[in-house]
Design a protein around this motif. Structure first.
Motif, mmCIF file in Angstrom:
data_model
loop_
_atom_site.group_PDB
_atom_site.id
_atom_site.type_symbol
_atom_site.label_atom_id
_atom_site.label_comp_id
_atom_site.label_asym_id
_atom_site.label_seq_id
_atom_site.Cartn_x
_atom_site.Cartn_y
_atom_site.Cartn_z
ATOM 1 N N ASP A 142 -1.451 -16.525 -6.035
ATOM 2 C CA ASP A 142 -1.883 -17.318 -6.801
ATOM 3 C C ASP A 142 -1.609 -18.802 -6.892
ATOM 4 O OD1 ASP A 142 -4.285 -15.567 -6.792
ATOM 5 O OD2 ASP A 142 -3.751 -15.007 -8.576
ATOM 6 N N LEU A 143 -1.781 -19.772 -6.820
ATOM 7 C CA LEU A 143 -0.486 -20.974 -7.036
ATOM 8 C C LEU A 143 -2.197 -22.089 -7.817
ATOM 9 C CD1 LEU A 143 0.140 -21.849 -3.973
ATOM 10 C CD2 LEU A 143 1.382 -20.514 -5.533
ATOM 11 N N PRO A 144 -1.639 -22.253 -9.215
ATOM 12 C CA PRO A 144 -2.229 -22.153 -10.693
ATOM 13 C C PRO A 144 -2.195 -23.961 -10.107
ATOM 14 C CG PRO A 144 -0.953 -21.989 -11.496
ATOM 15 C CD PRO A 144 -0.105 -21.546 -9.972
ATOM 16 N N ASP A 145 -3.528 -24.428 -10.049
ATOM 17 C CA ASP A 145 -3.522 -26.206 -10.311
ATOM 18 C C ASP A 145 -2.531 -26.982 -10.582
ATOM 19 O OD1 ASP A 145 -5.807 -24.986 -8.974
ATOM 20 O OD2 ASP A 145 -7.183 -26.492 -9.887
ATOM 21 N N GLU A 146 -2.877 -27.010 -11.085
ATOM 22 C CA GLU A 146 -1.473 -27.853 -12.460
ATOM 23 C C GLU A 146 0.611 -27.423 -12.027
ATOM 24 O OE1 GLU A 146 -1.714 -23.941 -14.862
ATOM 25 O OE2 GLU A 146 -3.022 -25.368 -13.895
ATOM 26 N N ASP A 147 0.577 -26.639 -11.035
ATOM 27 C CA ASP A 147 2.108 -26.423 -10.977
ATOM 28 C C ASP A 147 1.694 -25.586 -9.177
ATOM 29 O OD1 ASP A 147 4.425 -26.313 -11.031
ATOM 30 O OD2 ASP A 147 4.667 -24.910 -11.835
ATOM 31 N N LEU A 148 1.204 -26.193 -7.853
ATOM 32 C CA LEU A 148 1.350 -25.741 -6.744
ATOM 33 C C LEU A 148 2.803 -26.208 -6.176
ATOM 34 C CD1 LEU A 148 -1.598 -28.246 -5.917
ATOM 35 C CD2 LEU A 148 -2.038 -25.127 -6.203
ATOM 36 N N ARG A 149 3.399 -25.214 -6.701
ATOM 37 C CA ARG A 149 5.200 -25.195 -5.837
ATOM 38 C C ARG A 149 5.254 -23.458 -6.138
ATOM 39 N NH1 ARG A 149 8.771 -27.719 -9.739
ATOM 40 N NH2 ARG A 149 7.682 -26.298 -11.063
ATOM 41 N N VAL A 150 5.768 -23.071 -4.692
ATOM 42 C CA VAL A 150 6.298 -21.517 -4.710
ATOM 43 C C VAL A 150 7.511 -21.869 -3.620
ATOM 44 C CG1 VAL A 150 5.184 -20.962 -2.388
ATOM 45 C CG2 VAL A 150 5.554 -19.579 -3.578
ATOM 46 N N ASP A 151 8.855 -20.612 -3.947
ATOM 47 C CA ASP A 151 10.190 -21.288 -3.246
ATOM 48 C C ASP A 151 9.947 -20.864 -1.539
ATOM 49 O OD1 ASP A 151 11.697 -21.642 -5.200
ATOM 50 O OD2 ASP A 151 11.786 -19.669 -6.231
ATOM 51 N N SER A 152 10.492 -21.587 -0.959
ATOM 52 C CA SER A 152 10.877 -22.155 0.113
ATOM 53 C C SER A 152 10.691 -20.537 1.161
ATOM 54 C CB SER A 152 11.662 -22.878 1.420
ATOM 55 O OG SER A 152 11.311 -22.904 2.440
ATOM 56 N N TRP A 153 9.926 -19.659 2.412
ATOM 57 C CA TRP A 153 10.642 -18.413 3.112
ATOM 58 C C TRP A 153 10.985 -18.971 3.975
ATOM 59 C CZ3 TRP A 153 6.333 -14.171 4.270
ATOM 60 C CH2 TRP A 153 6.569 -13.860 3.338
ATOM 61 N N THR A 154 12.272 -20.290 4.542
ATOM 62 C CA THR A 154 12.664 -20.527 5.507
ATOM 63 C C THR A 154 14.176 -19.798 5.618
ATOM 64 O OG1 THR A 154 13.554 -22.249 4.443
ATOM 65 C CG2 THR A 154 11.754 -23.358 5.980
ATOM 66 N N GLU A 155 15.023 -19.773 4.501
ATOM 67 C CA GLU A 155 16.131 -18.877 4.623
ATOM 68 C C GLU A 155 15.462 -17.306 4.713
ATOM 69 O OE1 GLU A 155 18.872 -19.306 4.542
ATOM 70 O OE2 GLU A 155 17.964 -21.873 4.308
#
Length: 234
Positions: A142-155
């Motif tokens: 779940d990603l809250p509307d006020e903080d649409l951020r998550v760590d990248s999976w590119t690594e």
């Protein structure tokens, strides 16, 4: 002597219960062992699939655990879903424009449609599969509307690079640590996020989707608004 009837309704109910899915249950249990309380909810549908919703703070840890402990080394996709009902209605179905007053009330996300639950408008999704057992699971966060951020999976999975760029471009979700978060499809100056439900597809409000109109009639139907009952003789 037992009075229970082995042919009664209880017997039918027991016979209808699906067999436990030992292999998928083991995947979910291993992920719970690895992540602990960061696993918020899980669902296993025997013989079908498994879904696990995790704390977004443990998103990278979940990907690493799936890869290294569960053997889910094949990265299928990463994307998002906007659960908000469209405020524009189903204009794509009939080509009728919405009223000049603009969109209607957006309402609440349809939580009952979500496998493994969730309470936010936006959810992140990723699908991972074992190349040897061919079993997999879908991770959700779940990603809250006020903080649409998550760590990248590119690594964690190199293939996540393009998928995260597309998700950022279409939904406005920021992937912290992504090396090159730039547009794929849209011009650099484009404003808005086309896969959000409140993004107006203006062209489809005045013109139906291709295939909606001038469709060849199905058997038993006449062209136009009239239909013919094939079972009734004329």
């Amino acid at each position: 002597m037992s009075s229970a009837d082995p042919t009664g309704p209880d017997a039918d109910t027991e016979a209808a219960l699906p067999e436990p899915d030992v292999d998928r249950d083991a995947l979910v249990l291993a992920l719970r062992d690895e992540l602990g309380a960061a696993v918020l909810e899980s669902v296993v549908r025997p013989g079908v699939d498994a879904w696990v919703r995790v704390d977004p703070a443990a998103w990278v840890q979940a990907g690493e655990a799936c890869r290294d402990r569960l053997g889910l080394r094949y990265f299928c996709f990463l994307s998002a879903i906007d659960w908000m009902p469209s405020p524009f209605g189903r204009s794509e179905g009939d080509g009728v424009a919405v009223s000049a007053g603009g969109p209607s009330s957006a309402g609440e996300p349809a939580a009952d449609q979500r496998v493994a639950g969730g309470g936010t408008r936006f959810q992140l999704l990723a699908r991972l599969v074992s190349p040897t057992t061919h079993l997999g699971l879908t991770l959700k966060a779940d990603l809250p509307d006020e903080d649409l951020r998550v760590d990248s999976w590119t690594e964690v999975f190199a293939g996540a690079d393009w998928h995260e760029r597309e998700t950022w471009e279409m939904f406005g979700i920021d992937f912290t640590g992504h090396p090159h978060l730039v547009h794929i499809y849209l011009p650099g100056e484009f404003e808005g996020y086309p896969l959000r439900k409140d993004f107006p597809l203006v062209a489809r409000m005045v013109k139906p989707w291709p295939g909606i109109v001038d469709v060849e009639a199905m058997p038993g139907e006449a062209s136009g608004d009239e239909t013919v009952d094939a079972a009734e003789p004329t």
